[in-house]
Design a protein around this motif. Structure first.
Motif, mmCIF file in Angstrom:
data_model
loop_
_atom_site.group_PDB
_atom_site.id
_atom_site.type_symbol
_atom_site.label_atom_id
_atom_site.label_comp_id
_atom_site.label_asym_id
_atom_site.label_seq_id
_atom_site.Cartn_x
_atom_site.Cartn_y
_atom_site.Cartn_z
ATOM 1 N N PHE A 1 74.332 23.173 -16.844
ATOM 2 C CA PHE A 1 75.643 23.066 -15.945
ATOM 3 C C PHE A 1 75.262 23.157 -14.548
ATOM 4 C CE2 PHE A 1 78.837 23.686 -19.358
ATOM 5 C CZ PHE A 1 78.213 22.050 -20.031
ATOM 6 N N GLY A 2 74.048 24.291 -13.799
ATOM 7 C CA GLY A 2 73.747 24.711 -12.922
ATOM 8 C C GLY A 2 73.469 23.416 -11.827
ATOM 9 N N VAL A 3 73.635 22.378 -12.084
ATOM 10 C CA VAL A 3 72.909 21.284 -11.735
ATOM 11 C C VAL A 3 74.163 20.406 -11.317
ATOM 12 C CG1 VAL A 3 70.642 20.772 -12.244
ATOM 13 C CG2 VAL A 3 72.602 19.585 -13.420
ATOM 14 N N LEU A 4 75.071 20.733 -11.409
ATOM 15 C CA LEU A 4 76.676 20.421 -11.332
ATOM 16 C C LEU A 4 77.395 20.897 -9.950
ATOM 17 C CD1 LEU A 4 78.325 20.070 -14.920
ATOM 18 C CD2 LEU A 4 77.368 18.196 -13.791
ATOM 19 N N THR A 5 76.623 19.954 -8.685
ATOM 20 C CA THR A 5 77.053 21.036 -7.659
ATOM 21 C C THR A 5 78.539 20.722 -7.193
ATOM 22 O OG1 THR A 5 75.868 19.210 -6.400
ATOM 23 C CG2 THR A 5 74.376 22.126 -7.534
ATOM 24 N N ASP A 6 79.090 19.574 -7.405
ATOM 25 C CA ASP A 6 80.528 19.463 -7.253
ATOM 26 C C ASP A 6 81.053 19.388 -7.941
ATOM 27 O OD1 ASP A 6 78.830 17.596 -4.851
ATOM 28 O OD2 ASP A 6 79.244 15.618 -6.548
ATOM 29 N N LEU A 7 80.682 20.440 -8.864
ATOM 30 C CA LEU A 7 81.855 20.943 -9.501
ATOM 31 C C LEU A 7 82.271 22.338 -8.691
ATOM 32 C CD1 LEU A 7 82.814 20.657 -12.525
ATOM 33 C CD2 LEU A 7 81.741 22.799 -12.918
ATOM 34 N N VAL A 8 84.478 21.905 -9.113
ATOM 35 C CA VAL A 8 84.865 21.973 -8.838
ATOM 36 C C VAL A 8 85.946 23.335 -9.188
ATOM 37 C CG1 VAL A 8 87.293 22.292 -7.158
ATOM 38 C CG2 VAL A 8 85.136 20.728 -6.182
ATOM 39 N N HIS A 9 86.566 22.756 -10.476
ATOM 40 C CA HIS A 9 86.774 23.005 -11.677
ATOM 41 C C HIS A 9 86.227 23.385 -13.021
ATOM 42 C CE1 HIS A 9 90.222 23.362 -14.885
ATOM 43 N NE2 HIS A 9 90.735 23.936 -14.326
ATOM 44 N N LEU A 10 85.564 24.497 -13.515
ATOM 45 C CA LEU A 10 84.941 24.766 -14.769
ATOM 46 C C LEU A 10 86.158 26.091 -15.914
ATOM 47 C CD1 LEU A 10 82.176 24.867 -17.033
ATOM 48 C CD2 LEU A 10 81.757 25.674 -15.364
ATOM 49 N N ASP A 11 86.575 24.808 -16.847
ATOM 50 C CA ASP A 11 87.565 25.654 -17.624
ATOM 51 C C ASP A 11 86.854 25.817 -19.108
ATOM 52 O OD1 ASP A 11 89.250 26.858 -19.297
ATOM 53 O OD2 ASP A 11 90.828 26.562 -18.290
ATOM 54 N N ILE A 12 86.398 26.906 -19.633
ATOM 55 C CA ILE A 12 85.793 26.795 -20.955
ATOM 56 C C ILE A 12 86.583 27.891 -21.859
ATOM 57 C CG2 ILE A 12 83.726 25.198 -20.215
ATOM 58 C CD1 ILE A 12 81.857 27.829 -20.580
ATOM 59 N N ALA A 13 87.678 27.975 -21.142
ATOM 60 C CA ALA A 13 88.488 29.802 -22.184
ATOM 61 C C ALA A 13 88.751 28.891 -23.209
ATOM 62 C CB ALA A 13 89.807 29.631 -21.276
ATOM 63 N N SER A 14 88.982 30.206 -24.401
ATOM 64 C CA SER A 14 89.292 29.953 -25.618
ATOM 65 C C SER A 14 89.077 29.156 -26.492
ATOM 66 C CB SER A 14 91.062 29.444 -25.741
ATOM 67 O OG SER A 14 91.675 30.322 -24.660
ATOM 68 N N ASN A 15 87.213 29.483 -26.342
ATOM 69 C CA ASN A 15 86.326 28.909 -27.464
ATOM 70 C C ASN A 15 86.047 30.139 -28.241
ATOM 71 O OD1 ASN A 15 86.547 25.839 -27.334
ATOM 72 N ND2 ASN A 15 86.418 26.191 -25.039
ATOM 73 N N VAL A 16 84.822 29.823 -29.108
ATOM 74 C CA VAL A 16 83.505 30.912 -28.996
ATOM 75 C C VAL A 16 82.364 31.132 -28.958
ATOM 76 C CG1 VAL A 16 83.294 32.196 -31.840
ATOM 77 C CG2 VAL A 16 84.862 30.157 -31.477
ATOM 78 N N ILE A 17 82.377 31.103 -27.000
ATOM 79 C CA ILE A 17 81.113 31.048 -26.115
ATOM 80 C C ILE A 17 80.341 31.689 -26.722
ATOM 81 C CG2 ILE A 17 80.101 30.278 -23.916
ATOM 82 C CD1 ILE A 17 81.293 27.618 -25.439
ATOM 83 N N THR A 18 79.575 32.007 -26.730
ATOM 84 C CA THR A 18 78.916 32.821 -27.234
ATOM 85 C C THR A 18 77.213 33.247 -25.852
ATOM 86 O OG1 THR A 18 76.766 32.232 -28.466
ATOM 87 C CG2 THR A 18 78.540 34.368 -29.847
ATOM 88 N N GLY A 19 76.481 34.347 -25.877
ATOM 89 C CA GLY A 19 74.786 34.610 -24.823
ATOM 90 C C GLY A 19 76.525 35.173 -23.544
ATOM 91 N N THR A 20 74.715 34.595 -22.643
ATOM 92 C CA THR A 20 75.377 35.080 -21.521
ATOM 93 C C THR A 20 76.032 34.347 -20.389
ATOM 94 O OG1 THR A 20 72.753 35.221 -20.478
ATOM 95 C CG2 THR A 20 73.376 37.296 -21.531
ATOM 96 N N ILE A 21 76.113 34.510 -19.139
ATOM 97 C CA ILE A 21 77.217 33.660 -18.637
ATOM 98 C C ILE A 21 75.654 32.894 -17.759
ATOM 99 C CG2 ILE A 21 78.182 33.600 -16.278
ATOM 100 C CD1 ILE A 21 79.886 35.485 -16.875
ATOM 101 N N PRO A 22 74.796 31.842 -17.754
ATOM 102 C CA PRO A 22 73.940 31.718 -17.247
ATOM 103 C C PRO A 22 73.729 31.874 -15.194
ATOM 104 C CG PRO A 22 74.913 29.923 -17.295
ATOM 105 C CD PRO A 22 76.164 30.947 -17.971
ATOM 106 N N LYS A 23 73.085 32.715 -15.047
ATOM 107 C CA LYS A 23 72.384 32.585 -13.633
ATOM 108 C C LYS A 23 72.323 31.344 -12.677
ATOM 109 C CE LYS A 23 67.353 32.953 -13.262
ATOM 110 N NZ LYS A 23 66.630 31.879 -13.329
#
Length: 163
Positions: A57-79
Motif C-alpha cells: 500500500f506504500g506505493v499508493l501515493t495519491d491516496l487521500v483517504h484510507l479506512d480499514i477500521a472495524s476489522n480484525v487486522i493484525t500485525g504492525t502498521i507498516p513503515k
C-alpha cells in the motif's frame, strides 16, 4: 463459503475510489490493491478482514483517504505508510494492530484525521506526531501506550479532538 476481496480488483488501473465497506468480506487485504496507483480513497470499514496491512500500500501515493477500521487486522502498521504523503484521513481503529507507531507517520504532513484507537499498540506516543500541523482529530485511546504524553503534541494548534 468465504467471501474474500478478489485480487483481480488490482487490475483496475484507473480506479480512483474503492469502497468495500460493510460487505462481510473475510480473509486478508489483497497485496494486489497496491497496484491501484490512481487510487485516492480505499474504504474497507466494518468487514471481517484479517492479517496485516500490506506494505505494498506504500506505493499508493495519491491516496487521500484510507479506512480499514472495524476489522480484525493484525500485525504492525507498516513503515511504508509514511510514503502516503497525500493522506488526509487515516482510520485504523477497532482492529488488533500491535507494535509501535512507525516514526514514518511523521512524514504525513497533510494528515488531518489519525484514528488508531482500540488496538493493541505499545511503546511511546511518537514525538513526530507533533510535526503533523494539519491534524484536527487524534484518537489514540484504548491501546497500551506508555503513560507519558509527548510535549510536542502542544504544537498541534489545529487539533480539535484528542483521545
Amino acid at each position: 463459503l468465504s467471501k474474500s476481496i478478489p485480487t483481480e480488483i488490482g487490475k483496475l488501473g484507473n480506479l480512483k475510489d474503492l469502497n468495500l465497506a460493510r460487505n462481510g468480506f473475510e480473509g486478508s487485504l489483497p497485496t494486489d490493491l497496491g497496484m491501484l496507483i490512481s487510487l485516492t480513497s480505499l474504504n474497507t470499514l466494518v468487514n471481517d478482514l484479517s492479517g496485516p496491512i500490506p506494505s505494498e500500500f506504500g506505493v499508493l501515493t495519491d491516496l487521500v483517504h484510507l479506512d480499514i477500521a472495524s476489522n480484525v487486522i493484525t500485525g504492525t502498521i507498516p513503515k511504508e505508510v509514511g510514503n502516503l504523503r497525500a493522506l488526509v484521513y487515516l482510520f485504523l481503529e477497532e482492529n488488533a494492530i500491535t507494535g509501535v507507531i512507525p516514526t514514518e507517520v511523521g512524514n504525513l504532513e497533510t494528515l488531518s484525521f489519525l484514528e488508531i484507537d482500540i488496538n493493541a499498540l505499545t511503546g511511546q506516543i511518537l514525538t513526530e506526531i507533533g510535526k503533523l500541523s494539519n491534524l484536527q482529530d487524534l484518537n489514540l485511546g484504548q491501546n497500551e501506550f506508555a503513560e507519558s504524553i509527548p510535549t510536542e503534541l502542544g504544537l498541534l494548534t489545529d487539533l480539535e479532538f484528542l483521545d
